[in-house]
Every structure is written in structure tokens, then in C-alpha cells.
Design an enzyme around this catalytic site. Structure first.
Site: not given
Lengths: 412, 412
Positions: A12, A100, A124, A127, A129, A182, A185, A200
Site C-alpha cells: 500500500v 483496519k 477510508e 474498509v 479498499g 497471492g 497469506e 471492518k
């Protein structure tokens, strides 16, 4: 010019840097300002990055630099994210985060600090994405009583369930595919056991009802026990199975929140949400049902939500956005045992006729999905409290009926 | 306390008054202020209304009252809405409107006045009723290039098409039912001929690309020529027919905007949007596809969107929201004739073999949906320019092939 810092250069964080670089012109025209990345906090070095000069491994570079007005937190996890975010807010910096876990656990405390320091804490991206959901909830709140929020909030589990539904893959095979792609995990517990979904729905519920909801107080069930046969029986009866996070307003004071797999009627829009996509249903007393759909995760969708928050911070650099909830000891939650639902049940018995008889006596009328000599699948007609269901099932076990599956029906 | 006026006490206007009255507490907590309705402008009297004392039939009561800071326009139509809204803005009042015709025709001019007067002009309810869509578009803009916007934007036509698809009702019967249920006006042209959809896609496109798009410059086709047989052939080929308003970014300078019925693959989420519901797809380069779904019309959904805008005005009573586009002579639109698409065609001929032969010569490869001695239904494999399609069809007509239906395929 507004100088910002990015903490964490993983998926991210690097996406945030990329979006800021590739959308310079529109960022400038929308924020009426130039956004400049001054620091990126990461223990690793990235000498080939266009931001190579910005890297630091020392948080206090950021905390102590008064020129940094906005800090983006993309490290994930609780520590040191929590301490870093808290210290940034205390230092009078606005914070944008996609974390989150942090907001679900520490949201009330951090929002209080942000309020006291007159800075913004926006999240934002935590939750849904890239799906705009927290702002719309916040927006529609004033003119609506929010009666229910329900969502497919985790892309990994939705990918697994979609494989099971459409390709008759077993849970284990589907999980393996998700890991190879991917999406999941190596340790998939956070997704598969429902923890991610729980965080979420807690964040959305805290926002919608103004009081912090802690994940530990929410009954949370994952999809690890969903068998392919149940997916198929459900399909035959006109349903798909999805992992749902759901909050219902019971009355002015009480909420019923649950995270669990649910049967959804195939003609409901949420039933058509496949693969890694997310969708969130918000039911307002004035708007009726509104649904938001999109990619719930991924580098660029999440990063673009973070950057939209950064722009909002830039625009509100001296004014606070109204986004707030109070701390709470969660007395507004009904006992999980008191939650009511219709149920899908799969039972096995040597005497199915007798088992069905007992089921009707204990649970009232039901729709028989299928039965043979050893197995019966039913869907109850009435809503039953969790505790009443538990005691009924224990009576059934006592007379030799094995409960192989018990899944709630969605009521939306 | 903030005093407001409501102009027009029809369905939406009375809904706004109702929502303000029934949601007093949450309005106060969200706007940090008390919202008080001082005037309602209507030629009729409503002596039994709780707002009976507020009624006036004289616009200048509102325009000349400096205590009125926010004016809600729910009269619809262009005149006198346009003059009233303009005068309110010029008098330094913020305006909230649900009037899509007004914004689609006069948006740029009114936004300019609002900017000069440092007041707000908000119109979330003008597109998608209770669905939050303009704010999310505005929000996601900065961190995204919007590549495409496509929507089912008109509840009446979607109701009619749903009846045709699911119940094999003819267009005429379905329209009659829609009129009986109050979904369609006695004169249904604005819905059925696509004008309403056109206004809404123009508003969203103006916002997304920063320049006013005028409805008169958009190729607009309605659903009045859709025959039941085409709905059924399309269904057999795996498609549904929906009325779509769609904007595609062709390159940095040019847009392709169209309003027309389109074939949508049944497994696309938009294909599952039924009855009076609306849904809007926004494709960003970072977020990917995001879809917003809900009731696109109706008293309370629309009113709640208006009230959310009023609250935003209250919160920004001295600061402007950034929501703006410039006027434009629409040179950014490609020629409608240059728009490309795949096509569904139904043709009749005494010599179908020859007709199919000519179709392949003129249009390239196609999928044959069905054919018998007199009729063939095909879907082209390649995208074809509108003008090339027209000249091909005219050649076909010349050799005795009758074109009975020609419908675009959606490319989302």
C-alpha cells in the site's frame, strides 16, 4: 506546498507514492496545493526508487519535523503503528491510515486525540479498499437512521467461496489456489477465520452508531468449516454461501453484530459478488438499500483511497472533518446468544424419518432441501435464537442425530 | 440556527420537509446546528401541514430575506427554477437542488455565480436519487483518471425492461403497468426516449472531466423501439438489454458519450439491476470498477440526498466545497458517427443465406444467434463505427435485407 510522510513502503505504501507521482496534475488541481513526499519510513532501502532520497528508518525524523503536516500510515499491525500514529497526532499532524486493525482496536482513542489537537484522522482505505464507503455512510447518516449494514468485506474468502460455488473446488484446494495467486497469506487465519471481516464491520458500525465497537466482543465465525456439499445443497435450494459481516439495529439502544457465513438468495445482488470483489449494503430508513461494490483490496485501489484522504486533509488543513465516535464498553451489543436467524442444517442419522420428526418438534416448520437414508438438509422457516438452536441441537445429538452443518440465512 | 427555504412542495420538496422534521436529533448532531424551515414556496396552500405557517407564493420573500442562508430548489423544470436559483446565488445564499434538467442545462453558469459569490451549489440528488454518486466521483477524481462512467440511470425504463425480460411483457404493456404504478408519467417521453438518462450522464461527465457537457450534443436513443423478440433473442445469447448512459475517455482530450439501449452480459453486475433500481459503474485507473446501486428516485431517497447536501452547506456555511466545472462548447466530444461498438442485429430477408453472406462481407465475422428461413439474429465480433454500420445497413437494404433491430453491445 504540503509536505507529507509515508510510514511503511510495502504494497500500500509504495502504491501511495506511485499514485502521488503519477497523478500530480490532478492532485494539484483538486487539492489546490502541491503534495510533496518528504519522508518514507522503512527499515529497507530502495536505492532505485524515485523516492530514494526520502527514506529514513528513524521515526523521530518525521515526528519532530514541523514541516510534515500529514502522515500516511501503511505499516499495518498494531505496534509500532499505534504508537507512531498517536505520536504524530499528538505532534499536531493529521494522519491517514489504511490500517483496519489499528482503527478497529484504537479508533476511539486516536479520534479523541485528533479532536483535541484539531487535526484529522482519516481511514477510508481501511474498509473496502478502493470502494468509497466510510464517507458515504458518514454523509447519509444525518438524514437517515441506518437500520442495517451488511457486507462481503474480505476478498480472499470471497475468492475461495466463489471457487467452491462455481468450480466445485474444495475449501482446501481453493485456499491453496488463493495462496498461489497471492490473495491469501501463508497463515490465512486473519482472512479465513473472519477476523479481517470483523474489524471492518466494527469500523463501519462504530462510525454509523457513534460508539466504538471492539472486535473481541463480536461473535466471529469463518469459512474454514464450509464443506463443498453444503455449497452444493445451498445452490440447489437457490442460495449461495458468502462470508458476511452484518450489523442490525434492534432498537434505539441495541445492535446485533455478527460475522459468519450466510446463505444469500441467488437473486440478491450480493450473491453475484464474485472473486476478490467486495460489496457493502447500507439500509437507511429514508434511502432504502444502497450497495457499494468494487475491489476491496490491492495496491492501487487501496492507495487511491489513501490519497483521496490525503487530499481531504490538505483541503481541511486548518478545519477538521467531522468523523468521530466515542469510546464504549459495548453495552449496546445484544448477547450473541440472543441473535435470531433462520438456519440451514445438514444432519446425519440412521433414522432420518425420526430425525426430521424431532427437527420439526424442536425447530418448527422447515423446508426440506433434500434427504436420503442417512442425510437430511433443511432450512428452517422461522427465526430461532442462537441459544435455542444450540439447546435443540444438543437434544438432537442425544437421540443420535449428528449435526454436520449449521449456517445462518441472511435476512436482507 | 440556520434558516432555510424550500421552493416547491411536490414529492421531493415535501419529502425534504418530512426528513428534516423526522430526523431532527441526528441533523443537529451532524450539522452542529439547528436547521429551521422558514419558508416554503408553493402556489398551493397546505393548511394541515406542520409547516403551514411557512408557506408563501412570493419568491421575493425568500430572495430578500437575509436570514435565509440556504435555499432548497425542488420545483423541477427550467423556468422559473433557473431564475430563482440564479437570484438566490446572486443574493449570497447557498442552493441545494434535485433538479437534473437545471444542472444539465445551466450547471456551468450557476456554478460560476456560486464561486463568485463564495457560496455552495450542491445537487447530489439530481443523479441517482438516494445513491451517493457525485461526491464519490468528486472524491476519487484526484487520485484516479476516470476512464469510463456507465449507468442504469432511469428507474422507469429499467422497470419496463425488467418486465419485458422477466415476464415477457411487451413494451406497450410494461409502459402501461409503469404508468398505473405511478413510475411513469402520462407523457413518458422524458424517461422512455432517454432524455432523463442523458441529463444524468451529462452531469456526471461534466463533474468527472471538468467541462460542461450539454444534453443537446449527446446522441440519445430510448427504449421505445425495443421489441420483445429482441429481449428474448438477447437472453438466449446470454445478454439482457438495458438503457445505458455511458461516457468513455478516448484520450486526454476526447470523450465518447452515448445514451442508448445496450446488450449487457448476464454475469455482469449491472445485468442484475432490476425494477426501478439504478446502478452506476465508475472505472478509475487506480480503483478499477466501482459500482453504486440503489433507488434512483422516490420521495424519501431523493429527499435524504437533498438533506445531506443541506447539512454539507450548513457545515460549510463560510467555506466553499470544491465542486465545479467550466463552461464548454463541447469540442471534447467525438462525432457520434465515430463512436465504435459491437452490434446486435436482427434482419429479415427472403434469402437468408445470401443476407448472412453479405453481412459477413460488410461487417466481418459475427456470432449467429439464430436463423430460420426469413430471420437471422447476429452479434458482430468486431467493433464498428456508427457511420460504417449505417452505410453497411443501407447496402443491405438495397439488396432486400430488412434491418429489424440494431442494438449496441456494452463493452464493460
Amino acid at each position: 506546498m504540503v509536505q507529507i510522510a509515508i510510514m511503511g513502503y510495502g504494497v500500500v505504501g509504495s502504491g501511495v507514492a506511485e499514485v502521488i507521482q503519477t497523478h500530480k496534475t490532478s492532485l494539484k488541481s483538486h487539492s489546490k496545493n502541491v503534495i510533496d513526499v518528504k519522508y518514507i519510513l522503512d527499515l529497507r532501502k530502495f536505492p532505485d526508487s524515485p523516492f530514494a532520497d526520502c527514506f529514513t528508518d528513524n521515526f523521530s525524523d518525521i515526528a519532530s519535523d514541523d514541516e510534515v503536516k500529514i502522515v500516511v500510515e501503511c505499516m499495518g499491525g498494531l505496534s509500532p503503528s499505534y504508537e507512531y500514529v498517536r505520536d504524530c497526532l499528538l505532534a499536531g499532524k493529521s494522519v491517514v491510515t489504511s490500517n483496519k486493525e489499528l482503527i478497529a482496536e484504537k479508533g476511539a482513542e486516536l479520534l479523541k486525540i485528533a479532536k483535541e489537537k484539531n487535526v484529522n484522522l482519516l481511514f477510508e482505505a481501511s474498509v473496502g479498499g478502493g470502494i468509497p464507503i466510510l464517507r458515504p455512510i458518514n454523509q447519509c447518516l444525518a438524514a437517515n437512521n441506518v437500520l442495517e449494514i451488511a457486507g462481503i468485506l474480505n476478498g480472499t474468502t470471497n475468492y475461495i467461496l466463489t471457487k467452491m460455488i462455481n468450480e466445485k473446488t474444495s475449501f482446501e484446494q481453493a485456499l491453496k489456489q488463493a495462496q498461489e495467486l497471492g490473495y491469501a497469506e501463508r497463515n490465512p487465519d486473519s482472512d479465513v477465520k473472519g477476523y479481517d471481516t470483523c474489524r471492518k464491520i466494527c469500523i463501519m458500525s462504530s462510525l454509523a452508531y457513534g460508539k466504538h465497537i471492539y472486535p473481541k466482543n463480536i461473535s466471529t465465525e469463518g469459512i474454514e468449516n464450509i464443506e463443498l456439499s453444503d455449497v452444493e445443497y445451498a445452490s440447489g435450494a437457490g442460495y449461495v454461501i458468502k462470508l458476511i459481516g452484518r450489523t442490525k439495529k434492534i432498537n434505539d439502544d441495541m445492535l446485533d453484530i455478527a460475522v459468519c457465513p450466510m446463505l444469500i438468495k441467488k437473486d440478491h445482488l450480493l450473491a453475484s459478488v464474485n472473486d476478490v470483489y467486495n460489496a457493502i449494503l447500507v439500509k437507511g430508513d429514508a434511502t432504502g438499500d444502497v450497495i457499494f461494490y468494487g475491489r476491496g483490496a490491492g495496491k492501487l485501489p487501496t492507495a487511491s483511497a489513501v490519497v483521496a484522504d490525503v487530499i481531504d486533509c490538505v483541503k481541511h488543513i486548518s478545519a477538521r472533518k467531522y468523523l468521530y465516535w466515542e469510546d464504549s464498553s459495548n453495552e449496546q451489543l445484544i448477547e450473541p446468544d440472543d441473535s435470531k436467524s433462520r438456519f440451514y442444517l445438514r444432519v446425519e442419522s440412521d433414522d432420518i424419518a425420526n430425525a426430521l420428526n424431532s427437527l420439526e418438534k424442536l425447530l418448527g416448520k422447515f423446508n426440506l432441501v433434500t434427504s436420503d437414508n442417512t442425510t437430511a438438509v433443511i432450512i428452517t422457516e422461522n427465526e430461532i435464537k442462537i441459544c435455542d438452536m444450540r439447546s435443540a441441537l444438543s437434544k438432537l445429538e442425544n437421540i443420535g442425530v449428528n449435526i454436520k452443518a449449521k449456517i445462518r440465512l441472511a435476512d436482507f
